[in-house]
Each structure stands twice: as structure tokens, then as C-alpha cells.
Design a protein around this motif. Structure first.
Motif, PDB file in Angstrom:
ATOM      1  N   SER A 108      43.408  34.941  47.259  1.00  0.00           N
ATOM      2  CA  SER A 108      42.964  35.904  46.334  1.00  0.00           C
ATOM      3  C   SER A 108      43.562  37.160  46.246  1.00  0.00           C
ATOM      4  O   SER A 108      44.256  37.598  47.151  1.00  0.00           O
ATOM      5  N   LEU A 162      43.605  30.567  37.109  1.00  0.00           N
ATOM      6  CA  LEU A 162      42.810  31.302  38.042  1.00  0.00           C
ATOM      7  C   LEU A 162      41.848  32.103  37.717  1.00  0.00           C
ATOM      8  O   LEU A 162      41.663  32.798  36.579  1.00  0.00           O
ATOM      9  N   PRO A 163      40.557  32.151  38.582  1.00  0.00           N
ATOM     10  CA  PRO A 163      39.568  32.664  37.989  1.00  0.00           C
ATOM     11  C   PRO A 163      39.752  34.362  38.261  1.00  0.00           C
ATOM     12  O   PRO A 163      40.392  34.841  39.050  1.00  0.00           O
ATOM     13  N   LYS A 200      38.241  38.625  37.698  1.00  0.00           N
ATOM     14  CA  LYS A 200      37.198  39.652  37.252  1.00  0.00           C
ATOM     15  C   LYS A 200      37.960  40.676  37.254  1.00  0.00           C
ATOM     16  O   LYS A 200      38.852  41.181  38.196  1.00  0.00           O
ATOM     17  N   GLY A 241      41.583  34.815  41.778  1.00  0.00           N
ATOM     18  CA  GLY A 241      41.408  33.868  42.902  1.00  0.00           C
ATOM     19  C   GLY A 241      39.888  33.281  43.017  1.00  0.00           C
ATOM     20  O   GLY A 241      39.089  33.724  42.608  1.00  0.00           O
ATOM     21  N   GLU A 242      39.996  32.108  43.940  1.00  0.00           N
ATOM     22  CA  GLU A 242      38.914  31.573  44.126  1.00  0.00           C
ATOM     23  C   GLU A 242      38.027  32.364  44.964  1.00  0.00           C
ATOM     24  O   GLU A 242      38.413  33.188  45.776  1.00  0.00           O
ATOM     25  N   GLY A 243      36.768  32.111  44.964  1.00  0.00           N
ATOM     26  CA  GLY A 243      35.783  32.963  45.724  1.00  0.00           C
ATOM     27  C   GLY A 243      35.244  34.422  45.350  1.00  0.00           C
ATOM     28  O   GLY A 243      34.645  34.929  46.261  1.00  0.00           O
ATOM     29  N   ARG A 273      40.641  41.336  40.274  1.00  0.00           N
ATOM     30  CA  ARG A 273      40.345  40.458  41.171  1.00  0.00           C
ATOM     31  C   ARG A 273      40.718  39.049  40.807  1.00  0.00           C
ATOM     32  O   ARG A 273      40.198  38.429  39.897  1.00  0.00           O
TER      33      ARG A 273
END
Length: 189
Positions: free
Chosen positions: A2, A31-32, A34, A55-57, A53
Motif C-alpha cells: 500500500s 487498486l482500492p 481512500k 492498496g489492499e487492507g 491511501r
């Protein structure tokens, strides 16, 4: 993997657009993402900062102190103001052009850009300084410094995005009359 990125500057420097370009480029790669923005007195030259932000998690949009992988700073004092967020080993990409606050011109504390830059050099091992005046002269505009800084961060490996990822986002989000300028800014070295 991330990326935790803080973008900071003052109103009118393109901080919000740069964060939108990063978010769009990451989303295009699946990609996720936020994001959170604090613009406050931005229209009056006040501080502006965004958290991105990728990436995963990633559970929430705000980056904790000591957790930013990258600070992308359009103004040197704003870089110093955000240093507490930088993780050990993180990178700062900063413009060397100061925007002197009104308070310094009307009898407030002096703004010493040389001291600020000395502090950044002394405290940030992974520091990339962009010569804003030279970039403006070479590109013919100060309006694309945000993309010059994004390009420097991507080329320097500070993000999991490529110049091509950012280019696709620019082509989608930047108005046609500014497209060529911003594409040249992305490639500016």
C-alpha cells in the motif's frame, strides 16, 4: 503493498487535482483507494492537504502520524508542517518555491526559506527537491507544478504507479486546453 501519501501546499497550487489524479490512476489499475482532503482557507492562500491511501487492507482515509510513505509538498513550509506523518525511510518530494504567508509581510514571524530547506535536507534522508522556478521557465507556466511533482515522485519509485498510469488519469481529468502542458509537466525531469 500500500501507499500512504500526503499532498500539501497552499490554496491554488493544485493539491486537490493532484490527489484526484493519484486516486484515479490507482482505481484504473483496480487498486482500492481512500482519500480525505482538508482545504480550510484554501481560497485565501491557506494550508491545503490531502491524504491518499492506495492498496489492499486500507480501512480508512486518514494516515496516522509516522505512517506516510510519501509527502508531496508544493510549498517548503507545508512540507515541514507535515513531517510528523512521514514514516522512517519515507520520501519527501518538495518544491523549493516558497509562498510567503501574509503574516510574514505584515510584521509577523519572518519566513526563511533557506532555513526551511536546510531543515528538510538535515532531517529527510529521501528528499527530492524540484526547482519550481526552472520548471516554470522550461514549461512556460507555474500552473502545472503539481504534475511536475507527481512525475518526480513516480519516476523516483516512491509510488506503485507508473508515469503511464498518471498520464491516463491526466487525459481523463484535465481539461483539453491544459492537456499538453500537463503531459509535458509529467515528463519533466
Amino acid at each position: 503493498m500500500s501507499d500512504n501519501i500526503i499532498l500539501c501546499g497552499v490554496g491554488g497550487q493544485g493539491t486537490v487535482l493532484a490527489s484526484k489524479l493519484l486516486a484515479a490512476a490507482a482505481m484504473d489499475k483496480g487498486l482500492p483507494v481512500k482519500t480525505a482532503e482538508t482545504i480550510g482557507m484554501a481560497q485565501r492562500g491557506g494550508s491545503v492537504f490531502s491524504h491518499v491511501r492506495i492498496g489492499e487492507g486500507v480501512a480508512g482515509p486518514l494516515i496516522g502520524r509516522g505512517r506516510a510513505d510519501l509527502i508531496l509538498a508544493f510549498e517548503p513550509a507545508e512540507a515541514v508542517r507535515q513531517l510528523g506523518f512521514l514514516r522512517e525511510g519515507g520520501t519527501v518530494v518538495v518544491s523549493n518555491r516558497a509562498i510567503v504567508p501574509v503574516s510574514a509581510t505584515v510584521g509577523g514571524p519572518a519566513y526563511d526559506v533557506a532555513a526551511i530547506m536546510d531543515h528538510l535536507h538535515a532531517t529527510v534522508p529521501n528528499l527530492v527537491v524540484v526547482d519550481a522556478r526552472q520548471a516554470e521557465q522550461d514549461l512556460g507556466s507555474a500552473k502545472c507544478l503539481n504534475v511536475v511533482l507527481l512525475g518526480a515522485a513516480v519516476r523516483g519509485g516512491a509510488l506503485q504507479l507508473t508515469p503511464e498510469d498518471i498520464e491516463r488519469a491526466i487525459k481523463r481529468l484535465v481539461p483539453p486546453k491544459f492537456l499538453d502542458l500537463n503531459l509535458r509537466a509529467l515528463r519533466y525531469a
